[in-house]
Structure formats: C-alpha cells, structure tokens
Design an enzyme around this catalytic site. Structure first.
Site, mmCIF file in Angstrom:
data_model
loop_
_atom_site.group_PDB
_atom_site.id
_atom_site.type_symbol
_atom_site.label_atom_id
_atom_site.label_comp_id
_atom_site.label_asym_id
_atom_site.label_seq_id
_atom_site.Cartn_x
_atom_site.Cartn_y
_atom_site.Cartn_z
ATOM 1 N N HIS A 1 0.862 -1.189 0.000
ATOM 2 C CA HIS A 1 0.000 0.000 0.000
ATOM 3 C C HIS A 1 0.890 1.227 0.000
ATOM 4 O O HIS A 1 1.696 1.423 0.917
ATOM 5 C CB HIS A 1 -0.926 0.015 1.216
ATOM 6 C CG HIS A 1 -1.890 1.165 1.189
ATOM 7 N ND1 HIS A 1 -3.158 1.055 0.650
ATOM 8 C CD2 HIS A 1 -1.770 2.450 1.624
ATOM 9 C CE1 HIS A 1 -3.782 2.221 0.762
ATOM 10 N NE2 HIS A 1 -2.943 3.088 1.344
ATOM 11 N N CYS A 2 0.761 2.057 -1.023
ATOM 12 C CA CYS A 2 1.617 3.233 -1.173
ATOM 13 C C CYS A 2 0.827 4.487 -0.803
ATOM 14 O O CYS A 2 -0.149 4.830 -1.482
ATOM 15 C CB CYS A 2 2.129 3.346 -2.606
ATOM 16 S SG CYS A 2 3.174 4.799 -2.884
ATOM 17 N N PRO A 3 1.212 5.190 0.259
ATOM 18 C CA PRO A 3 0.471 6.400 0.643
ATOM 19 C C PRO A 3 0.593 7.520 -0.382
ATOM 20 O O PRO A 3 -0.292 8.370 -0.477
ATOM 21 C CB PRO A 3 1.120 6.795 1.981
ATOM 22 C CG PRO A 3 2.474 6.175 1.957
ATOM 23 C CD PRO A 3 2.328 4.909 1.185
#
Length: 279
Positions: free
Chosen positions: A138-140
């Site tokens: 999960h890439c912010p």
C-alpha cells in the site's frame, strides 16, 4: 470456518466450478484514508510547484528562447504523464476480491474482514479494507494499493517521476559543471543557491531517490514474480511464470507496443488460469 471453505471448495471442484473473482465493477475506486489523501495532494503540489519554479526562476531568466521552450516542453510532458499515471494508479481498482466472494476449487483461505473466500496470492489491506489480488504494497503517495490491475500505472508513475527528476537535476548541474570546466572556480569559491532554486533541487532529488528505490523494487518483484509482501514474509509457496518477459506482459499487456508507455491505455487482462498459477 476455514475448514468449511476448503470442504466446500472440494465439492465445487467436482462440479467444475471456479471461484468467481470477477464481481461487478465499481464506478469509482477511491480510498478514504486521510493520511493517503494528504500524501497524494502533496505529490501534486510538489510537481506543480516545481514546474512553476523551473519556468519562473530557471528557464525564463536564461534569455534563450529555444533552450527555454525545448526544456519546458520536455519537463511538462514528463510531468503530465507522471500526474496522469498517478491518477490512474490512485483511481483504479488494484484487483479487489468481491465482498462475500463464494469459495471455489482454488480457494486457499478465508478473510474474516471481507467475509470472502480468497485464492492464492491474495492479501488483505487494512487501509483499503479489502482483499487485493497480488497485493504488492500500500503506497500512501498514490493513496492506494499496488496490485494486479494497477501495477502498470504505478510503474509508469515511478518511471516518469524518475525521468522528470533526472531532467531537472541535469538542468541544474550542467551550468555548474561548465562553470567549473572554464576555471571560474577556485579553492575560495562558494556556491550560493537562491531559495527557489534550492527548493527545486530538493524536490528533484527527492523524486529521483523515490523513483530509483521504487523502480528497483518493482523490477525485482517482476523478475522474481514475487510481490513485496511475499518477499518480506518469505513466501516460497507462490510460484510465478517461467520468464521475466511473461511477467512484464502480464502487467503491461500481451503485445509489445508504445501503449506500454501510455497511462491512458488499459492493458488487456490475462485469463484467470494465467494470472493465478497454483504452486
């Protein structure tokens, strides 16, 4: 509950049924994560502010029309492709398993959060609150998971950010190197950058480092056909395709073309039997 799913899947296998992963498509995919939204806005703010500083403080003062136009066009082309890739990554369903997905012969586990049976290489994301196929991480910065259906756009995002940052760093470095080559520097010389130019340098350096790290990570993942999650947990049971070329085609599309470099083009999807190779 898991034993019930496995038994149910065995009985369905005898009747030739498969786990129906293709649920109804959502009209819009967006993750309502406050931190991710802030990071995504910050990404756009850094790119747009960097473009403004580049034009105002570097290109226009050069007094060279061809130099300013050529480099302005190159930078804004790369920046536009990067931002479009960012939007496609953020707003594309990364490969979520439908809520309440019934079990099938390829079911290997059961998610108590999504209340669904999941096949191999599916991992639950606590931020997206969904199970994602081939969930890499999960890439912010894109406020979304990088999964089976949006990995191409994430690759393009990191690629164009890297090219854009490299272009800016070269624009800043070449005049300095030329000045040094002409002997305009000596032991007592000092370098003093104006505030906006120093800001542009920091933004370009951050973008270059981010792109370098993420591109290396993604290419390693593609080469091994192992997601970052699987490599971190040393999952040796998920065996991928036989070649890196097949792995790239699975992400970018079955036919080599310039569409691979376009964030506007959606790659053709592989069949379920090709996407989910059982160990």
């Amino acid at each position: 509950m898991l034993s019930w799913v496995q038994k149910r899947g065995t009985s369905e296998h005898r009747t030739g049924l498969e786990t129906p992963l293709q649920g109804p498509k959502q009209r819009c995919w967006f993750v309502w994560d406050p931190m991710g939204i802030i990071f995504a806005i910050a990404t756009w703010a850094l790119v747009l502010s960097g473009a403004w500083v580049l034009v105002r403080d570097l290109l226009i003062p050069s007094n060279n029309v061809f130099y300013a136009i050529a480099n302005g066009v190159v930078f804004h082309l790369l920046a536009s492709l990067a931002l479009v890739s960012h939007l496609r990554t953020m707003l594309t369903d990364p490969g979520s398993v439908p809520l309440g997905n019934p079990p099938g012969p390829d079911t290997v586990s059961y998610c108590p959060f999504c209340l669904c049976a999941i096949p191999e290489r599916v991992y639950h994301c606590t931020v997206c609150r969904r199970c994602i196929r081939k969930n890499d991480h999960h890439c912010p910065w894109v406020n979304n998971c990088v999964g089976e259906d949006n990995q191409k756009y994430f690759l393009l995002f990191t690629l164009y950010v890297g090219l854009m940052s490299t272009h800016v760093l070269l624009l800043l470095a070449i005049p300095v190197l030329r000045s040094h080559a002409r002997g305009e520097w000596n032991a007592s010389s000092t370098v003093s950058l104006p505030g906006p130019i120093f800001f542009l340098f920091l933004v370009a350096l951050m973008g270059f480092i981010f792109a370098l790290v993420m591109l290396c990570s993604q290419m390693c993942s593609i080469y091994k056909d192992k997601t970052t999650t699987e490599m971190l947990h040393q999952n040796k049971h998920s065996q991928g395709r036989q070649s890196m070329w097949a792995n790239i085609k699975a992400i970018c599309g079955p036919r080599v073309s310039l569409a691979w470099l376009s964030p506007f083009h959606s790659p053709d999807r592989y069949k379920v039997s090709e996407r989910h190779v059982m160990a």
